[in-house]
Design a protein around this motif. Structure first.
Motif, PDB file in Angstrom:
ATOM      1  N   SER A 243       0.764  -1.251   0.157  1.00 53.45           N
ATOM      2  CA  SER A 243       0.003  -0.040   0.259  1.00 53.45           C
ATOM      3  C   SER A 243       0.843   1.273   0.114  1.00 53.45           C
TER       4      SER A 243
ATOM      5  N   GLN B 293       4.000   1.362  -1.186  1.00 50.11           N
ATOM      6  CA  GLN B 293       5.133   1.215  -2.195  1.00 50.11           C
ATOM      7  C   GLN B 293       5.075   2.623  -3.275  1.00 50.11           C
ATOM      8  N   GLU B 294       3.941   3.163  -3.371  1.00 47.03           N
ATOM      9  CA  GLU B 294       3.748   4.141  -4.250  1.00 47.03           C
ATOM     10  C   GLU B 294       4.656   5.271  -3.838  1.00 47.03           C
ATOM     11  N   SER B 295       4.987   5.543  -2.603  1.00 49.42           N
ATOM     12  CA  SER B 295       5.831   6.544  -1.993  1.00 49.42           C
ATOM     13  C   SER B 295       7.346   6.337  -2.902  1.00 49.42           C
ATOM     14  N   ASN B 296       7.713   5.088  -3.238  1.00 47.59           N
ATOM     15  CA  ASN B 296       8.927   4.782  -3.825  1.00 47.59           C
ATOM     16  C   ASN B 296      10.169   5.067  -2.731  1.00 47.59           C
TER      17      ASN B 296
ATOM     18  N   HIS C  42       8.573  -0.790 -11.845  1.00 47.59           N
ATOM     19  CA  HIS C  42       7.800   0.155 -11.597  1.00 47.59           C
ATOM     20  C   HIS C  42       8.371   1.350 -10.315  1.00 47.59           C
ATOM     21  N   PHE C  43       9.184   0.521  -9.411  1.00 51.34           N
ATOM     22  CA  PHE C  43       9.997   1.206  -8.195  1.00 51.34           C
ATOM     23  C   PHE C  43      11.454   0.846  -8.298  1.00 51.34           C
TER      24      PHE C  43
END
Length: 293
Positions: free
Chosen positions: A62, A64-67, A94-95
């Motif tokens: 949840s 991981q979008e913050s990288n 993606h990351f």
């Protein structure tokens, strides 16, 4: 509900430790409520020390979008333990905020083929073309090796891979390499290798394509050159016409004429009574210059 209203951040981490000891199954619910207020790196370190990273997998996904580097590394390690190579490949693409080379060096030693393939992919992403190609050749992943060579845009790398296919009698892959890296390979080298090793039939599609491309370029250059020559000729003819029309008067010879209505008075003086007038732009009265026409 009460915990999220507390302003003291340290109490959040104490609560995480308490839930880890007493109610580990509710950890993800607590983390979801505290996500906007906690430091992700500190949370990962907390669960790494107790070796409980699998408990917070949903939390890692949840956020991981913050990288975040710590989150990415922890999640990738977890996927390696689970041997979930598809999710690992997706996470890597993606990351990218993690130690790419360290992970590649770790994965290339794994027995699972797909992990070694991911290692070659990581080397390619970091422009370590030779390491990526060598790893792909070891696993006979020739399609990946050819794609890496083409992406490198390095003629020497493409030529080296082509010679490898000749040496190992991989004739079909020799043809595929010619087609994929056609704009990076020298035709004379391809022709020599094909002739010396009996691969003319496999190289013929490449040679036909190369000849066609060369003829197209030559025809285009010839057309451009003919247009340029014609344009320069038209401009030269136009300049000559302008020169002739503007220079006609300047090149005409001058004729000395005498005006009969003017008389030279005696004693070197003008006599108004005799109708004598001085000539304009003339060194002597009564004379003028006119151009022949």
């Amino acid at each position: 509900d009460i915990l999220v209203k507390i302003s003291n951040v340290e109490l959040y981490y104490k609560a995480l430790r308490f839930y880890l000891d007493e109610q580990p199954l509710l950890i993800c619910d607590l983390l979801s409520a505290l996500t906007p207020r906690i430091d992700h790196t500190r949370v990962v370190q907390l669960f790494q020390k107790s070796d409980n990273i699998p408990l917070i997998k949903s939390y890692l996904i949840s956020v991981q979008e913050s990288n975040n580097r710590a989150v990415n590394s922890a999640y990738n390690d977890l996927l390696i333990e689970e041997e979930d190579y598809k999710s690992l490949r997706d996470s890597i693409d993606h990351f990218d905020n993690f130690d790419n080379i360290a992970l590649a060096q770790r994965l290339e030693k794994y027995e699972l083929l797909e992990f070694r393939r991911i290692a070659a992919h990581l080397y390619k992403k970091n422009k370590r073309w030779k390491q990526s190609i060598e790893l792909s050749k070891q696993d006979r992943l020739y399609k990946d090796a050819i794609a890496t060579a083409a992406e490198s845009r390095d003629a020497s790398i493409c030529e080296g891979l082509l010679r490898y296919f000749v040496k190992t009698f991989q004739r079909e892959w020799f043809t595929v390499c010619l087609y994929t890296c056609s704009d990076l390979l020298r035709p004379d080298i391809v022709l020599e290798l094909s002739w010396r090793h009996g691969l003319m039939d496999f190289a013929m599609p490449y040679m036909i394509h190369t000849v066609r491309e060369s003829l197209g370029k030559i025809s285009f250059l010839e057309q451009r050159e003919a247009e340029r020559t014609e344009r320069e000729k038209q401009e030269g003819d136009k300049d000559n016409e302008n020169t002739q029309s503007n220079g006609g008067m300047m090149n005409a010879p001058l004729m000395l004429t005498y005006n009969n209505n003017q008389q030279v008075p005696g004693n070197g003086a003008y006599s108004p009574g005799m109708g004598m007038q001085p000539s304009v732009n003339s060194s002597q009265p009564g004379y003028s210059f006119q151009a022949f026409r």
